[in-house]
Design a protein around this motif. Sequence first.
Motif, short mmCIF file in Angstrom:
data_model
loop_
_atom_site.label_atom_id
_atom_site.label_comp_id
_atom_site.label_asym_id
_atom_site.label_seq_id
_atom_site.Cartn_x
_atom_site.Cartn_y
_atom_site.Cartn_z
N ARG A 218 2.27 1.55 -3.55
CA ARG A 218 1.25 1.95 -4.52
C ARG A 218 0.89 3.42 -4.38
NH1 ARG A 218 -2.29 -3.28 -2.94
NH2 ARG A 218 -1.37 -4.81 -4.37
N THR A 219 0.78 3.87 -3.13
CA THR A 219 0.44 5.28 -2.87
C THR A 219 1.52 6.20 -3.41
OG1 THR A 219 -0.80 4.68 -0.89
CG2 THR A 219 -0.06 6.97 -1.08
N GLN B 281 1.45 6.29 -7.22
CA GLN B 281 0.34 7.11 -7.72
C GLN B 281 0.66 8.58 -7.57
OE1 GLN B 281 -3.40 6.29 -5.84
NE2 GLN B 281 -4.58 7.39 -7.38
N GLN B 282 1.23 8.98 -6.43
CA GLN B 282 1.57 10.37 -6.19
C GLN B 282 2.62 10.88 -7.17
OE1 GLN B 282 2.78 10.42 -2.07
NE2 GLN B 282 0.67 10.44 -1.29
N GLU C 111 0.82 -1.20 0.00
CA GLU C 111 0.00 0.00 0.00
C GLU C 111 0.86 1.26 0.00
OE1 GLU C 111 -3.19 2.22 -0.50
OE2 GLU C 111 -3.14 0.03 -0.57
N ARG C 112 1.96 1.25 0.77
CA ARG C 112 2.88 2.40 0.80
C ARG C 112 3.48 2.64 -0.58
NH1 ARG C 112 7.22 0.56 4.43
NH2 ARG C 112 8.25 2.48 3.77
#
Length: 319
Positions: free
Chosen positions: A38-39, A42-43, A35-36
């Motif tokens: 992927r975030t 995306q950013q 999740e870290r």
Amino acid sequence: MSVTIKDIARLVGVSHTTVSRALNDSPLINEETKERIRTMAQQMGYSPNFSAKSLVLDRSYNVGLFFTTLSQGTSASFFYEAIRGVNSVIQDRYYLVVKGIDDYNNFQMITRRNFDGIIVVSQSEDDQKFIHHAAEKGIPLVVLNRPVDAAAGVVNVLSDEEQGAFQAASYLVEQGHSRIALIEGRAGFKSAQNRKEGFERAMRQHGVADSPDYRYPGKYDLESGRMAMQQFLALEVRPTAVFCCNDQMALGAMKAAAEAGLRVPEDISILGFDDAEFAAYVTPALTTVRRPIEQLSREGARRIIQMIEKSSLMRIRSC
């Protein structure tokens, strides 16, 4: 300048291998780390380079969706729903390659280098050579629509078409019809055989006479449905209901009935099979049997992704 997995790795504080595995949803990486990553991706506006990933991970990122044929007997609605079902699952994780098995003179290009996995929407036993070839090459393989030998790890996803046709024909009998015609599906297609057998079982069980005059060898297209109905309407004793083995032929049958000045269902009943998207938009709306090809295709896509990821994980662990 484009963002790379090394840029993401530096900011998250992990190795670029960890980033690569996380973005490919590898079970070797825990969900919190995924999740870290992927975030952050995306950013930063990260866009995966499939060509580079293919070289590094020895994967093509191609999923093949193969039909028996794209030119004969594969209706537009059937084709569309199968693609929509598969594409809704794989999304942007893989390239979707859509082909007809009959497009190939040989299967030399069907290799693990070119396909990470293959989904076959099989309509004929003639597909067995292709299925056997793909299985022999060790390509993860899911076969939809037709039962096949489950050997060599092939996954089979099916619906019960024979029972669906039985219920449809029984419905016509229950509505009071005893002169029921059948527009058969394309010769050699397993679906056509299943639907024909379901219809015949219903006729036997309900004690309804099954006249050869009330049969027509359709081709799963509009024109064969239209020609079948024209033939039935030319009989001295016409059928009062017609069961069509797919919706395309039912639509053709409806056109022939209208051309003859008949009303559906007041003058003659017409029943289709598949529940194609257009069935609810014709006038009158077509009564039809729901065949969940999109649902089957989604399930097939989920299965193939699971098989691909499992195969990839086994290769990683063996390195």
